[in-house]
Enzyme design. Structure first.
Site, short mmCIF file in Angstrom:
data_model
loop_
_atom_site.label_atom_id
_atom_site.label_comp_id
_atom_site.label_asym_id
_atom_site.label_seq_id
_atom_site.Cartn_x
_atom_site.Cartn_y
_atom_site.Cartn_z
N TRP A 178 43.53 -30.44 -10.91
CA TRP A 178 43.34 -30.80 -12.44
C TRP A 178 43.19 -32.10 -13.21
O TRP A 178 42.33 -32.07 -14.17
CB TRP A 178 44.74 -30.19 -13.26
CG TRP A 178 45.15 -28.51 -12.61
CD1 TRP A 178 46.00 -28.20 -11.82
CD2 TRP A 178 44.31 -27.74 -13.06
NE1 TRP A 178 46.32 -26.93 -11.77
CE2 TRP A 178 44.92 -26.41 -12.44
CE3 TRP A 178 43.16 -27.16 -13.64
CZ2 TRP A 178 44.53 -25.23 -12.39
CZ3 TRP A 178 42.77 -25.82 -13.93
CH2 TRP A 178 43.49 -24.84 -13.28
N ASP A 211 48.87 -34.15 -19.03
CA ASP A 211 48.81 -33.05 -18.79
C ASP A 211 50.16 -32.57 -18.23
O ASP A 211 50.25 -32.78 -17.09
CB ASP A 211 47.43 -32.50 -18.00
CG ASP A 211 47.60 -31.05 -17.47
OD1 ASP A 211 48.51 -30.45 -17.99
OD2 ASP A 211 46.60 -30.49 -16.72
N LYS A 271 53.10 -21.48 -18.16
CA LYS A 271 54.07 -22.07 -17.10
C LYS A 271 55.23 -22.51 -17.32
O LYS A 271 56.13 -22.88 -16.67
CB LYS A 271 53.24 -22.86 -16.42
CG LYS A 271 52.04 -22.53 -15.60
CD LYS A 271 51.37 -23.74 -15.22
CE LYS A 271 49.81 -22.93 -14.77
NZ LYS A 271 48.69 -24.06 -14.84
C1 PLP Z 1 47.46 -24.41 -14.68
C2 PLP Z 1 47.18 -25.79 -14.99
C3 PLP Z 1 45.97 -26.01 -15.97
C4 PLP Z 1 44.94 -25.10 -16.37
O1 PLP Z 1 45.65 -24.41 -17.42
P1 PLP Z 1 44.80 -23.46 -18.72
O2 PLP Z 1 45.82 -23.04 -19.56
O3 PLP Z 1 44.43 -22.02 -17.42
O4 PLP Z 1 43.42 -23.91 -18.93
C5 PLP Z 1 45.99 -27.17 -16.11
N1 PLP Z 1 46.60 -28.26 -15.78
C6 PLP Z 1 47.66 -28.00 -14.92
C7 PLP Z 1 48.61 -29.26 -14.30
C8 PLP Z 1 47.86 -26.78 -14.53
O5 PLP Z 1 48.95 -26.51 -13.96
#
Ligand code: PLP
Length: 356
Positions: free
Chosen positions: A100, A167, A191
């Site tokens: 990511w 993030d 998540k």
């Molecule tokens: C799942 C995830 C993403 C991607 O998320 P989307 O909402 O599908 O774009 C980005 N960064 C991390 C750390 C993730 O776990």
């Protein structure tokens, strides 16, 4: 009964599913479904307001920050962060700790210069680099707090001389953080917040408006701050269910309480991974994630049989990401410790069956 260890979209509390279903049939006694009411209806504006105030309350968001529910997932934030914060000719600092992070910095490269201050790429991202410096002339410093795929997590954050952007898609609301240490935090909802569709952004207002490029309205944080996340039609259902889930978290005792539970879950699983001769962890011990537990088997030929045994016990979503292999158990907030015990039992049963 299923024990859902899926990485995302993932488990949410059963009672949230029940309340969400009720809202689909008859939202707040309006006689209308949450899926058909106007996002300008006072009943929905109240949902958005409550969702925003729950975020502020649960994370102790200080004055001077805006809380937004946007769309496009964390993946759009990779570009939006750079578009709003990385001026032409400027350089942004990135800590490269996984897939990511790589995607985030690739997007930033389209809009400006990127300085990878440290990477653990050479070790298939099995640890978090700690020895690096962040140039004070960077536009911002970007980190991934939890590396969902590789199972590492930043246990602490560095002192950054520039706005730190994180993030936090896979560990927001799982542990206490000091929002004031960050210029911007983003997370896809699916998540630990709610269903896919919404993206949470917490941004310090004063870091915005310093870049002299034309930013399309939908990609400009200021548009959404002014529009209070209602510039256009928001992801109504995702925001509604996120609000219900944050209510659930508050009723449970908030982030401090869930952190204690999350630590107990992670401890139970890592203790078994370290004890059981058939399994081993994949990451540096000090960087182990409490949300995304990655492990493999000493003998990879055993993996199919273990997966089958675990599935027979109702454990789903434990297959590891293809770039690590083996297994990954995601221990998000709504996963009860009893589910971890079922997985640990399966590991012990496997050991009994296959030893000598
Ligand atoms: C799942 C995830 C993403 C991607 O998320 P989307 O909402 O599908 O774009 C980005 N960064 C991390 C750390 C993730 O776990």
């Amino acid at each position: 009964m299923k024990h859902n260890f899926g990485a995302g979209p993932c488990i949410l509390p059963q009672e949230v599913f029940k309340q969400a279903s009720a809202g689909v049939l008859n939202f707040n006694d309006t006689g209308l479904s949450i899926l058909e009411i106007s996002h300008r209806a006072t009943e929905f504006i109240a949902v958005m307001d409550e969702a925003v105030s729950l975020v502020k309350e649960l994370l102790n968001v200080p004055e001077g920050y805006s809380v937004l529910f946007l769309q496009g997932g964390a993946s759009l934030q990779f570009a939006m962060v750079a578009m709003n914060l990385l001026g032409e000719g400027q350089t942004a600092a990135y800590l490269e700790t996984g897939m990511w992070a790589k995607k985030a910095l690739a997007e930033a490269k389209i809009l400006g210069n990127v300085n990878v201050v440290a990477t653990s790429k050479e070790a298939n991202f099995n640890y978090i680099p700690k020895d690096y410096s962040i140039p004070a002339d960077s536009a911002y410093f970007h980190v991934t707090s939890n590396n969902t795929i590789f199972g590492t997590q930043m246990q602490s954050f560095p002192q950054s001389p520039v706005a730190m952007v994180s993030d936090m898609s896979s560990d927001i609301f799982s542990r206490e953080i000091n929002v004031a240490d960050f210029g911007l935090i983003y997370a896809g909802a699916q998540k630990n917040i709610g269903p896919a569709g919404a993206t949470l952004v917490i941004v310090k207002d004063e870091i915005l408006g310093k870049v002299y490029r034309q930013i399309p309205s939908m990609l400009n944080y200021k548009t959404h701050i002014e529009g209070e996340s209602m510039y256009n039609t928001p992801p109504v259902f995702s925001v509604f269910v996120s609000m219900l889930n944050l209510r659930w978290l508050k009723a449970k005792g908030g982030v401090a309480q869930i952190q204690i539970e999350n630590e107990a879950k992670a401890k139970a699983l890592y203790t078994e991974i370290d004890r059981n001769p058939f399994f081993k962890g994949t990451t540096a011990v000090e960087d182990r994630s409490k949300m995304s537990v990655c492990f493999v088997m000493e003998n990879p030929d055993h993996e199919k049989a273990f997966l089958k045994l675990a599935e027979e016990k109702g454990c789903v979503g434990i297959k590891g990401h293809r770039s690590v292999g083996g297994f990954r158990a995601s221990l998000y907030n709504a996963l009860p410790i009893t589910s971890v015990h079922v997985l640990v039992d399966a590991m012990q049963e496997f050991e009994e069956k296959f030893k000598n």
